[in-house]
Design an enzyme around this catalytic site. Structure first.
Site, PDB file in Angstrom:
ATOM      1  CG  ASN A   1      17.805  15.673   8.807  1.00 52.30           C
ATOM      2  OD1 ASN A   1      17.111  16.324   9.585  1.00 52.30           O
ATOM      3  ND2 ASN A   1      17.788  14.349   8.779  1.00 52.30           N
TER       4      ASN A   1
ATOM      5  CD  GLU B   1      14.674   8.843   6.509  1.00 54.77           C
ATOM      6  OE1 GLU B   1      15.243   8.757   5.418  1.00 54.77           O
ATOM      7  OE2 GLU B   1      15.276   8.890   7.600  1.00 54.77           O
TER       8      GLU B   1
ATOM      9  CG  ASP C   1      11.612   6.128   3.862  1.00 59.91           C
ATOM     10  OD1 ASP C   1      12.229   5.753   4.869  1.00 59.91           O
ATOM     11  OD2 ASP C   1      12.071   6.933   3.031  1.00 59.91           O
TER      12      ASP C   1
ATOM     13  CG  ASP D   1      15.260  15.862  15.580  1.00 64.20           C
ATOM     14  OD1 ASP D   1      15.474  14.939  14.775  1.00 64.20           O
ATOM     15  OD2 ASP D   1      16.078  16.219  16.456  1.00 64.20           O
TER      16      ASP D   1
ATOM     17  CG  HIS E   1      20.509  16.865  12.070  1.00 66.42           C
ATOM     18  ND1 HIS E   1      20.193  15.652  11.500  1.00 66.42           N
ATOM     19  CD2 HIS E   1      21.746  17.189  11.600  1.00 66.42           C
ATOM     20  CE1 HIS E   1      21.191  15.244  10.739  1.00 66.42           C
ATOM     21  NE2 HIS E   1      22.151  16.160  10.778  1.00 66.42           N
TER      22      HIS E   1
END
Length: 363
Positions: free
Chosen positions: A230, A265, A222, A239, A235
């Site tokens: 973000n 994630e 993670d 991405d 965002h």
């Protein structure tokens, strides 16, 4: 992980492994059908022909059984299976030689393995497979009675057309299947496999480990403090980070390890043949690579891993291993992030603590 001329990417390898699981019972039925055909001709052919055909079927079955035993933890599983496939064609060609060459009833059997080519390999693999089949067709007939083939080329042309036609038709059908399957099992953002693909692979590894007793490692990773990326960069940048990390993980894993995106994630990797300690080493290498790679959109990005898995001689249980790895991931987050923690299946809690979901979501 890198592609090869037989498998271009993770999806191709996943398709190969999935198809092998589906083809095993069907292949057994095909072998049985050929065996029945051999018995049905007992009154019309010599004992030598019958024994040759029976031995050929047994050898071909043995080749695929040997491949099945090694495919899960082979460095390049596609090469193992292609070798078994080519071996089965060679066995059929030898049977043709021993049972009459161009007059052998086994000539048409050279087309049977062609059906499975496109279900396992890339277009290049299909082309090479067809070339091998055609070469064996010509060699097995010409070696026995070249004059007969020269005087009547249809003895070779007819089965050659069948071989090529079967390859073309099966390739067209498989391309359609790949298109729809890719949409179903590939995460569109990262190009990694998703939870649907994971379910099929986990089931296969459970079955395989029950037979071989080989260990299976499982790691859950993670990204640390991803929410901050973000929030601060947007965002779109988040991405891009996920895409960069996905590429980094795939590049550094072994060819037969498969990585999945299972959450925003969060990533999961299955490691066939790896013990928990070996999986910990691989996870540490991935953690260091993420920290040192200095990704363009997030140069200070780090990742935490939880590792677990089965031990040698036991059957891999995906749910138990995932529960233990998830608990280890929570431990890594709680201990300060950017680290790898391990937990054995036997010491994992029955349910992941509620607070772990909050901690992981917070990065």
């Amino acid at each position: 992980m890198t592609g090869s001329w037989l498998c271009r990417d993770d999806l191709d390898r996943e398709r190969l492994l999935d198809m092998e699981r589906r083809l095993r019972p069907v292949r057994g039925m095909t072998m049985a059908l050929i065996g029945l055909a051999v018995l049905a001709t007992a009154g019309f052919v010599s004992l030598g022909v019958l024994l040759t055909a029976a031995i050929g079927v047994a050898i071909a079955a043995g080749l695929f059984a040997l491949a099945d035993a090694h495919i899960t933890h082979a460095e390049r599983p596609e090469y193992v299976m292609f070798a078994a496939w080519a071996g089965s064609e060679l066995v059929i060609a030898l049977c043709v030689v021993l049972t009459g060459g161009p007059d052998s009833p086994g000539v048409a059997w050279l087309a049977i393995p062609i059906v499975t080519l496109s279900s396992r390999f890339s277009t290049r693999g299909v082309v090479v497979g067809v070339a091998i089949a055609l070469a064996l067709l010509v060699a097995s007939t010409m070696a026995v009675d070249a004059t007969a083939v020269i005087n009547d080329p249809t003895l070779v042309i007819a089965p050659a057309v069948v071989i090529v036609s079967v390859a073309i038709l099966s390739l067209a059908l498989m391309r359609s299947d790949m298109h729809h399957r890719g949409e179903a099992v590939i995460d569109p953002l990262t190009g990694m496999l998703n939870r649907k693909a994971l379910a099929a692979r986990a089931q296969e590894l459970e079955e395989q480990s029950g037979i071989t007793g080989e260990p299976v490692g499982l790691m859950v990773g993670d990204l640390d403090k991803f929410k901050g990326i973000n929030d601060s960069l947007g965002h779109a940048a988040g991405d891009a980070v996920l895409q960069e990390v996905a590429y980094l993980l795939r590049k550094r894993l072994r060819a037969f390890d498969l990585a999945y995106r299972i959450g925003g994630e969060e990533f999961l990797v299955l490691l066939p043949g790896a013990s928990v300690k070996e999986s910990q080493v691989i996870a540490e290498q991935l953690r260091e690579a993420t920290e040192e790679d200095r990704l363009g959109h997030a140069p200070d990005l780090t990742i935490s891993f939880g590792v677990s898995g089965s031990t040698r001689g036991t059957t891999f249980d995906y749910q138990d291993a995932f529960r233990a790895a998830d608990a280890a991931l929570y431990e890594a987050k709680d201990a300060g992030r950017n680290r790898v923690c391990i937990q054995s299946v036997s010491t994992a809690p029955e349910e992941t603590p509620v607070e772990s979901a909050v901690a992981i979501a917070a990065g």
